[in-house]
Design a protein around this motif. Structure first.
Motif, PDB file in Angstrom:
ATOM      1  N   SER A 211      61.124   8.011  77.991  1.00  0.00           N
ATOM      2  CA  SER A 211      59.937   7.307  78.497  1.00  0.00           C
ATOM      3  C   SER A 211      59.229   8.092  79.592  1.00  0.00           C
ATOM      4  N   PHE A 228      55.546   0.724  85.897  1.00  0.00           N
ATOM      5  CA  PHE A 228      56.290   1.093  84.693  1.00  0.00           C
ATOM      6  C   PHE A 228      57.772   1.328  84.973  1.00  0.00           C
ATOM      7  N   ALA A 231      60.250   0.028  82.453  1.00  0.00           N
ATOM      8  CA  ALA A 231      60.044   0.396  81.043  1.00  0.00           C
ATOM      9  C   ALA A 231      61.315   0.932  80.361  1.00  0.00           C
ATOM     10  N   HIS A 252      53.815   5.509  78.422  1.00  0.00           N
ATOM     11  CA  HIS A 252      53.164   4.293  78.928  1.00  0.00           C
ATOM     12  C   HIS A 252      51.928   4.748  79.697  1.00  0.00           C
ATOM     13  N   GLY A 261      46.991  -4.905  76.548  1.00  0.00           N
ATOM     14  CA  GLY A 261      47.801  -3.748  76.202  1.00  0.00           C
ATOM     15  C   GLY A 261      47.574  -3.438  74.745  1.00  0.00           C
ATOM     16  N   TYR A 270      47.796   0.610  78.378  1.00  0.00           N
ATOM     17  CA  TYR A 270      47.731  -0.627  79.167  1.00  0.00           C
ATOM     18  C   TYR A 270      46.379  -0.674  79.857  1.00  0.00           C
ATOM     19  N   ASN A 282      55.933  -6.636  83.146  1.00  0.00           N
ATOM     20  CA  ASN A 282      57.151  -6.422  82.359  1.00  0.00           C
ATOM     21  C   ASN A 282      57.142  -7.166  81.024  1.00  0.00           C
ATOM     22  N   ILE A 285      54.940  -5.085  78.825  1.00  0.00           N
ATOM     23  CA  ILE A 285      55.667  -3.886  78.376  1.00  0.00           C
ATOM     24  C   ILE A 285      56.604  -4.270  77.224  1.00  0.00           C
ATOM     25  N   GLU A 288      54.686  -4.794  73.961  1.00  0.00           N
ATOM     26  CA  GLU A 288      54.181  -3.557  73.349  1.00  0.00           C
ATOM     27  C   GLU A 288      55.323  -2.667  72.849  1.00  0.00           C
TER      28      GLU A 288
END
Ligand code: ZN
Length: 517
Positions: A211, A228, A231, A252, A261, A270, A282, A285, A288
């Motif tokens: 990530s 993030f 994530a 991200h 998003g 985003y 969150n 996230i 997505e």
């Protein structure tokens, strides 16, 4: 995808595009060589389309907005004629079948699909925004979720722009003091709605081995990189639930997407409005990230099946919230959702999750495809049991990884894995508009609780309802009744109750179950 608000979609001016639905033509790979500039909003693109074409096809129809001016088309090195009409580019096959590669050279100012604008800091940025059928606004593609392909973006831009896209980064070549070319390649089949490219002055931060956060450089300066932080944890949760992450890396990206998003494959965009350092994204996230499995890897075959994408993403978003933040957070979220579904159903009483009569795809972006479908999955998990549900999801996903799926295919998997006839279950939740409305009376005599139900709706639902009771040794026990008729009476024996029975205490069932007054 995650709508910023329902209102936004009501005020959008929507246009309907003809869809190239030629099943005889199958896109294999796209390569887009794009040139961006600061001098104007005109983009130049060399689109290389590798297509598999059936024998009897005389002409290939490719989606491309009329605002993109096609200069030349070549095939096998030869310049060929073409017709560009009503946002459809018609390319002759010359009687050749099999794998054909066309190079389409065009330029223009995109009206949509590629948003060239200034971000919240007033800096110029370029972000693609394709959902549902807006890739064609700037890219020559067969723009339907059923025709998935691999893709490459080779972007030449002024030197201050960092470029992010699907797949892995192959190279960044500095051409001069002013320009550079960035080359990304996606090796997995994805639908055009989640092919993506973004160019801005970014600051990046590796969050874990897979990530990476891409914030506007100025957001980074303001310490907004906390958004993030969770994530990697979200990704680990989804991998545990769903199996291997399908696309190798996951970026991200802070962006100007008009959605809250947008789940672009391996590079989620985003909305910059949500990136503020408060770490309140969150749930977004989780939604997505879940889409990487549902929507991007296993994609709906047609827009009517969009719940296979949004319902699953919403379900796993809730599951993450429940696991990470506890039942109360989850309960608050589900109360909010219930109200959203109710309000929508009051406004559109003839609509169900499966709604083939839509005028525009944006109509399917509603609380039924998201919240009601997620609720249905929770009900399914309750009805077949959590382990069987997990097995259903795993089997469904594995048999459609990097492919397409229909609602019927999901139902077939659910029935096969559970060994149950679930046709009525799926029919009542997917195709019947509205919600159950059940009234009941109760009597308690000699350790027997008698419950009499009456369904108020025209449609007769089949509902498994929890009834909490106390057993003779004073333990609380959940008994279940399976309501299948308009009027039905059940007797629960050898139980004790001290107060009026509290049916469906966990609010598992969407709809009303109330004691008759
Ligand atoms: Zn979504």
């Amino acid at each position: 995808m995650f709508p910023r608000s329902q209102l936004l979609f009501l005020v959008l001016v929507l246009s309907f595009h003809l869809q190239a639905q030629n099943s005889q033509v199958d896109a294999q790979h796209y390569r887009f060589d794009v040139t961006l500039s600061d001098a104007s909003d005109t983009i130049q693109c060399d689109a290389q389309l590798t297509l598999r074409v059936a024998e009897e096809v005389a002409e290939v129809r490719v989606d491309l907005a009329r605002t993109m001016h096609v200069l030349t088309v070549t095939q096998g090195g030869d310049t060929i004629g073409f017709e560009h009409d009503l946002d459809v580019l018609k390319l002759p096959t010359g009687g050749v079948s099999g794998e054909l590669t066309y190079s389409v050279h065009y330029r223009g100012v995109p009206e949509d699909g590629l948003i060239i604008s200034h971000n919240k800091f007033g800096d110029r940025t370029f972000f693609s925004d394709h959902w549902p059928d807006r890739a064609r606004e700037w890219l020559a593609v067969i723009d339907t979720p059923a025709d998935k392909a691999t893709c490459e973006f080779v972007v030449t831009a002024p030197i201050q722009y960092d470029v992010v896209s699907n797949g892995h980064l192959l190279s960044i070549d500095t051409l001069s003091a002013e320009t550079k070319t960035t080359h990304w390649k996606m090796d997995y089949l994805i639908p055009t709605k989640v092919m993506a490219m973004g160019a801005a002055a970014f600051e990046t931060q590796q969050l874990d081995s897979m990530s990476r956060a891409w914030l506007y450089a100025r957001s980074g300066e303001q310490g907004q990189n906390y958004d993030f932080e969770e994530a990697p944890e979200v990704l680990a949760f989804m991998v545990e639930q769903l199996g291997d992450y399908p696309f190798g890396k996951l970026d991200h990206v802070e962006s100007t997407t008009k959605f809250g998003g947008m789940e672009n494959a391996s590079c989620i965009f985003y909305s910059e409005k949500h990136i503020n350092g408060n770490q309140d994204v969150n749930g977004l996230i989780a939604h997505e990230v879940a889409h990487q499995w549902f929507g991007n890897s296993a994609s709906e075959s047609s827009w009517v099946d969009v719940w296979l994408s949004e319902g699953f993403a919403t379900y796993y978003e809730y599951l993450y919230i429940q696991t990470q933040y506890g039942l109360d957070s989850m309960k608050a979220l589900s109360d909010e959702n219930e109200e959203r579904i109710r309000n929508y159903e009051e406004k559109y009483p003839d609509r169900a999750i499966l709604y083939p009569n839509y005028d525009h795809i944006f109509e399917l972006l509603n609380p039924l495809s998201y919240d009601k479908a997620a609720w249905m999955l929770r009900l399914l998990s309750y009805q077949v049991g959590q382990d069987v549900f997990a097995e259903i999801v795993k089997t469904y996903y594995q048999s459609h990884t990097y492919g397409n799926a229909t609602t019927d295919e999901f139902i077939a998997v659910a029935e096969k894995v559970s060994g149950k006839d679930l046709k009525y279950f799926f029919h009542q939740w997917l195709s019947v508009p509205g919600a159950p409305d059940v009234r009941y009376t109760w009597k308690y005599k000699r350790n027997t609780l008698e419950l009499s139900f009456e369904q108020q709706t025209t449609f007769t639902y089949q509902l498994m309802i929890d009834v909490p009771v106390q057993t003779s040794n004073n333990q609380v026990e959940i008994r279940q009744v399976f309501l299948t008729q308009k009027k039905q009476t059940f007797k629960l024996e050898e139980v004790m109750i001290h107060n009026a029975p509290d049916l469906d205490p966990l609010n598992i069932i969407y709809g009303r179950i109330q004691e008759k007054e």
